[in-house]
Motif scaffolding. Structure first.
Motif, PDB file in Angstrom:
ATOM      1  N   LEU A  84       0.831  -1.193   0.000  1.00 23.96           N
ATOM      2  CA  LEU A  84       0.000   0.000   0.000  1.00 23.96           C
ATOM      3  C   LEU A  84       0.866   1.244   0.000  1.00 23.96           C
ATOM      4  N   SER A  85       0.350   2.292  -0.628  1.00 22.69           N
ATOM      5  CA  SER A  85       1.035   3.581  -0.647  1.00 22.69           C
ATOM      6  C   SER A  85       0.075   4.673  -0.198  1.00 22.69           C
ATOM      7  N   CYS A  86       0.618   5.680   0.426  1.00 16.14           N
ATOM      8  CA  CYS A  86      -0.176   6.833   0.851  1.00 16.14           C
ATOM      9  C   CYS A  86       0.679   8.075   0.658  1.00 16.14           C
ATOM     10  N   THR A  87       0.195   8.991  -0.161  1.00 15.03           N
ATOM     11  CA  THR A  87       0.929  10.214  -0.441  1.00 15.03           C
ATOM     12  C   THR A  87       0.217  11.401   0.197  1.00 15.03           C
ATOM     13  N   ALA A  88       0.981  12.200   0.893  1.00 16.13           N
ATOM     14  CA  ALA A  88       0.446  13.372   1.573  1.00 16.13           C
ATOM     15  C   ALA A  88       0.753  14.636   0.782  1.00 16.13           C
ATOM     16  N   SER A  89      -0.178  15.573   0.838  1.00 18.39           N
ATOM     17  CA  SER A  89       0.026  16.883   0.231  1.00 18.39           C
ATOM     18  C   SER A  89      -0.605  17.922   1.148  1.00 18.39           C
ATOM     19  N   GLY A  90      -0.266  19.179   0.887  1.00 17.07           N
ATOM     20  CA  GLY A  90      -0.790  20.251   1.718  1.00 17.07           C
ATOM     21  C   GLY A  90       0.220  20.662   2.761  1.00 17.07           C
ATOM     22  N   ASN A  91      -0.217  20.812   4.000  1.00 19.21           N
ATOM     23  CA  ASN A  91       0.631  21.279   5.096  1.00 19.21           C
ATOM     24  C   ASN A  91       1.455  20.127   5.675  1.00 19.21           C
ATOM     25  N   ILE A  92       2.338  19.598   4.832  1.00 20.24           N
ATOM     26  CA  ILE A  92       3.086  18.400   5.229  1.00 20.24           C
ATOM     27  C   ILE A  92       4.086  18.689   6.339  1.00 20.24           C
ATOM     28  N   PHE A  93       4.439  19.943   6.544  1.00 13.30           N
ATOM     29  CA  PHE A  93       5.423  20.267   7.576  1.00 13.30           C
ATOM     30  C   PHE A  93       4.849  20.114   8.979  1.00 13.30           C
ATOM     31  N   SER A  94       3.549  19.973   9.056  1.00 14.14           N
ATOM     32  CA  SER A  94       2.912  19.758  10.360  1.00 14.14           C
ATOM     33  C   SER A  94       2.909  18.294  10.775  1.00 14.14           C
ATOM     34  N   ILE A  95       3.318  17.409   9.866  1.00 18.26           N
ATOM     35  CA  ILE A  95       3.237  15.971  10.125  1.00 18.26           C
ATOM     36  C   ILE A  95       4.379  15.521  11.032  1.00 18.26           C
ATOM     37  N   SER A  96       4.035  14.781  12.102  1.00 16.14           N
ATOM     38  CA  SER A  96       5.058  14.225  12.984  1.00 16.14           C
ATOM     39  C   SER A  96       5.145  12.707  12.847  1.00 16.14           C
ATOM     40  N   ALA A  97       4.113  12.098  12.297  1.00 17.36           N
ATOM     41  CA  ALA A  97       4.116  10.645  12.104  1.00 17.36           C
ATOM     42  C   ALA A  97       3.094  10.295  11.041  1.00 17.36           C
ATOM     43  N   MET A  98       3.343   9.178  10.368  1.00 14.40           N
ATOM     44  CA  MET A  98       2.389   8.657   9.389  1.00 14.40           C
ATOM     45  C   MET A  98       2.193   7.176   9.678  1.00 14.40           C
ATOM     46  N   GLY A  99       0.986   6.700   9.443  1.00 19.62           N
ATOM     47  CA  GLY A  99       0.747   5.308   9.765  1.00 19.62           C
ATOM     48  C   GLY A  99      -0.448   4.731   9.041  1.00 19.62           C
ATOM     49  N   TRP A 100      -0.658   3.464   9.323  1.00 17.09           N
ATOM     50  CA  TRP A 100      -1.737   2.709   8.708  1.00 17.09           C
ATOM     51  C   TRP A 100      -2.628   2.103   9.786  1.00 17.09           C
ATOM     52  N   TYR A 101      -3.911   2.165   9.523  1.00 21.12           N
ATOM     53  CA  TYR A 101      -4.922   1.556  10.377  1.00 21.12           C
ATOM     54  C   TYR A 101      -5.833   0.708   9.490  1.00 21.12           C
ATOM     55  N   ARG A 102      -6.532  -0.220  10.070  1.00 18.53           N
ATOM     56  CA  ARG A 102      -7.460  -1.016   9.276  1.00 18.53           C
ATOM     57  C   ARG A 102      -8.742  -1.247  10.052  1.00 18.53           C
ATOM     58  N   GLN A 103      -9.794  -1.425   9.256  1.00 15.01           N
ATOM     59  CA  GLN A 103     -11.104  -1.656   9.839  1.00 15.01           C
ATOM     60  C   GLN A 103     -11.794  -2.771   9.066  1.00 15.01           C
ATOM     61  N   ALA A 104     -11.979  -3.898   9.737  1.00 21.01           N
ATOM     62  CA  ALA A 104     -12.696  -5.014   9.146  1.00 21.01           C
ATOM     63  C   ALA A 104     -14.195  -4.782   9.296  1.00 21.01           C
ATOM     64  N   PRO A 105     -15.009  -5.437   8.485  1.00 21.01           N
ATOM     65  CA  PRO A 105     -16.464  -5.261   8.574  1.00 21.01           C
ATOM     66  C   PRO A 105     -16.977  -5.541   9.979  1.00 21.01           C
ATOM     67  N   GLY A 106     -17.708  -4.589  10.522  1.00 24.25           N
ATOM     68  CA  GLY A 106     -18.296  -4.766  11.837  1.00 24.25           C
ATOM     69  C   GLY A 106     -17.334  -4.626  12.993  1.00 24.25           C
TER      70      GLY A 106
END
Length: 114
Positions: free
Chosen positions: A20-42
């Motif tokens: 998986l890939s995730c690209t950030a744009s905008g106020n990227i200088f405010s970012i201190s961490a990036m991560g992944w979360y998941r949600q299964a049905p229900g």
């Protein structure tokens, strides 16, 4: 404000791999961490992996040894390499940034077929 776009989801056979890939744009200088979360049905949304700006990582116990998070700061992109995928882990995967405010992507569906 930070805008996040995820990609790389899809259908994979159990035991297979996906990145998986995730690209950030905008106020990227405010970012201190990036991560992944998941949600299964229900189910609730759970943390999968997070990487701070200093490179420190945190993984959910269930994915340690199988998933790897990485970042390309030049591209403002975070990746999640997922190996040995399990059918019960079909879920929508969300990218999230932490900083002055938290931002979420719209998610990408990962379907693991048995």
């Amino acid at each position: 404000q930070v805008h996040l776009v995820e990609s790389g989801g899809g259908l994979v056979q159990a035991g297979g791999s996906l990145r998986l890939s995730c690209t950030a744009s905008g106020n990227i200088f405010s970012i201190s961490a990036m991560g992944w979360y998941r949600q299964a049905p229900g189910k609730q949304r759970d943390m999968v992996a997070v990487m701070a700006n200093d490179g420190m990582t945190n993984y959910a116990d269930s994915v340690k040894g199988r998933f790897t998070i990485s970042r390309d700061n030049a591209k403002n992109t975070v990746y999640l390499q997922m190996n040995s995928l399990k059918p019960e882990k079909t879920a929508v995967y969300y990218c999230k940034t932490r900083g002055g405010m938290d931002y979420w992507g719209k998610g990408t569906l990962v379907t693991v077929a048995s």
